[in-house]
Design an enzyme around this catalytic site. Sequence first.
Site, PDB file in Angstrom:
ATOM      1  N   TYR A  44      23.388 -41.955 -13.979  1.00 19.25           N
ATOM      2  CA  TYR A  44      23.192 -40.634 -13.392  1.00 19.25           C
ATOM      3  C   TYR A  44      24.436 -39.770 -13.512  1.00 19.25           C
ATOM      4  CZ  TYR A  44      19.030 -42.647 -11.125  1.00 19.25           C
ATOM      5  OH  TYR A  44      17.830 -43.249 -10.859  1.00 19.25           O
TER       6      TYR A  44
ATOM      7  N   SER B 264      10.406 -40.849  -7.946  1.00 23.92           N
ATOM      8  CA  SER B 264       9.706 -39.640  -8.382  1.00 23.92           C
ATOM      9  C   SER B 264       8.340 -39.485  -7.707  1.00 23.92           C
ATOM     10  CB  SER B 264       9.545 -39.612  -9.907  1.00 23.92           C
ATOM     11  OG  SER B 264       9.362 -38.285 -10.364  1.00 23.92           O
TER      12      SER B 264
ATOM     13  N   LEU C 109       7.295 -37.032  -6.269  1.00 23.04           N
ATOM     14  CA  LEU C 109       6.842 -35.662  -6.508  1.00 23.04           C
ATOM     15  C   LEU C 109       6.650 -35.393  -8.001  1.00 23.04           C
ATOM     16  CD1 LEU C 109       9.017 -33.679  -3.923  1.00 23.04           C
ATOM     17  CD2 LEU C 109       6.663 -34.521  -3.680  1.00 23.04           C
TER      18      LEU C 109
ATOM     19  N   GLY D 211       9.003 -33.054  -9.507  1.00 23.12           N
ATOM     20  CA  GLY D 211       8.820 -31.715  -8.950  1.00 23.12           C
ATOM     21  C   GLY D 211       7.480 -31.093  -9.245  1.00 23.12           C
TER      22      GLY D 211
ATOM     23  N   LEU E 156       4.498 -31.957  -8.391  1.00 19.78           N
ATOM     24  CA  LEU E 156       3.584 -31.928  -7.250  1.00 19.78           C
ATOM     25  C   LEU E 156       3.969 -30.901  -6.186  1.00 19.78           C
ATOM     26  CD1 LEU E 156       2.803 -35.725  -6.918  1.00 19.78           C
ATOM     27  CD2 LEU E 156       1.100 -33.906  -7.154  1.00 19.78           C
ATOM     28  N   THR E 157       5.126 -30.263  -6.333  1.00 19.61           N
ATOM     29  CA  THR E 157       5.459 -29.172  -5.410  1.00 19.61           C
ATOM     30  C   THR E 157       4.702 -27.903  -5.766  1.00 19.61           C
ATOM     31  OG1 THR E 157       7.310 -28.288  -6.707  1.00 19.61           O
ATOM     32  CG2 THR E 157       7.791 -30.115  -5.187  1.00 19.61           C
ATOM     33  N   GLY E 158       4.204 -27.841  -6.994  1.00 15.80           N
ATOM     34  CA  GLY E 158       3.512 -26.647  -7.468  1.00 15.80           C
ATOM     35  C   GLY E 158       4.414 -25.644  -8.152  1.00 15.80           C
ATOM     36  N   LYS E 159       5.721 -25.949  -8.226  1.00 17.27           N
ATOM     37  CA  LYS E 159       6.647 -24.933  -8.758  1.00 17.27           C
ATOM     38  C   LYS E 159       6.528 -24.734 -10.263  1.00 17.27           C
ATOM     39  CE  LYS E 159      10.632 -28.104  -8.984  1.00 17.27           C
ATOM     40  NZ  LYS E 159      11.966 -28.374  -8.403  1.00 17.27           N
TER      41      LYS E 159
END
Length: 350
Positions: free
Chosen positions: A53, A238, A240, A243, A245-248
């Site tokens: 990372y 993960s 989400l 990301g 699944l946040t809809g962004k």
Amino acid sequence: MQFNQLGSSDLQVSEICLGTMTFGIQNTQQDANDQLDYAVDYGINLIDTAEMYPIPPNEATYADTERFIGNWLAANQDKREKLVLMTKIAGSGLAYIRDASPISSNTIAMALDDSLRRLQTDYVDVYQLHWPNRTSPHFAKHWPWRTNPQDTDVEHEREGMRDIVKGIGEAIDAGKIRHWGLSDDTPWGIHTFLNLCQEMGVPKPVSIQNEFSLLHLKDWPYLIETCVFENIAYLPWSPLATGLLTGKYQNDERPKGSRWTFVQRQGLFRNTTEAHEATARYMEIAERAKITPAQLALAWCKQVPGVTSTIIGATSVAQLKENIEAFEIDLSEDIKRQINQVIKRYPIPF
């Protein structure tokens, strides 16, 4: 905060694990400090990182996440004993990490010492293998025809795993790690390591972390059943879907600084029509439940039988707060029924 036993270990861990892969690219040292402070003050005691990372991985920022955490630990030495710190050794595939060599007893010895130095600690609570040496059905390889198990030399693989267990045993005996775990592995990988540990007298792995979310369900129920029956903690990463699944990312949106605006090592394989359609349905369910889409996805993940702690990440304390609050939500039977209908329609959307 709910705490659960981490597999067969003696560790009690929060049902929320702070993931840190944004530290070093999307987040500065100060951002990392703020997130760590907020998470620990809230009661989170499980911190996950990796030598590879931040994400996306590249040579210029290699291991900066461990350095950021190490700097925070150095300034908060009184908190170290209360934390369960996990990191991972990278396998083959990245030329700038030990010349892309596979995981072995030799590379474990080298990588672990480097991680301890960067983390500014004498030991790691859980040392994990980031991915298997063999090609496995992870990272978009779970679709039919993406892997062929007949191409694997099983005896060669098993011998390599025996050497890994040897290296893990040496690290435990030296007091450099308390426990160890797997990541991005399969039921065969779990059972092979269990058999080798029994054969060699080395403590067995206490955990495994795999990708798992409303859009990525390949581990349920088979691998999760293996974890429950063998007393191995299951740690979804993960939850989400990077990301999604946040809809962004709906309607091809790419918010500034978001993960999908960076070059992805394996491409945006989650960016499919079906994944966006499923996300739209989950967003509608979240609106009816009067919670955010992220909270719906995380609250759902929390209630899956066999999940020990869910790894969440954020690029701001505001996002982190929203995600943490999801674990205070109990989904109604009606909401779970609506979710199941979407799962049936979109069982493998990416």
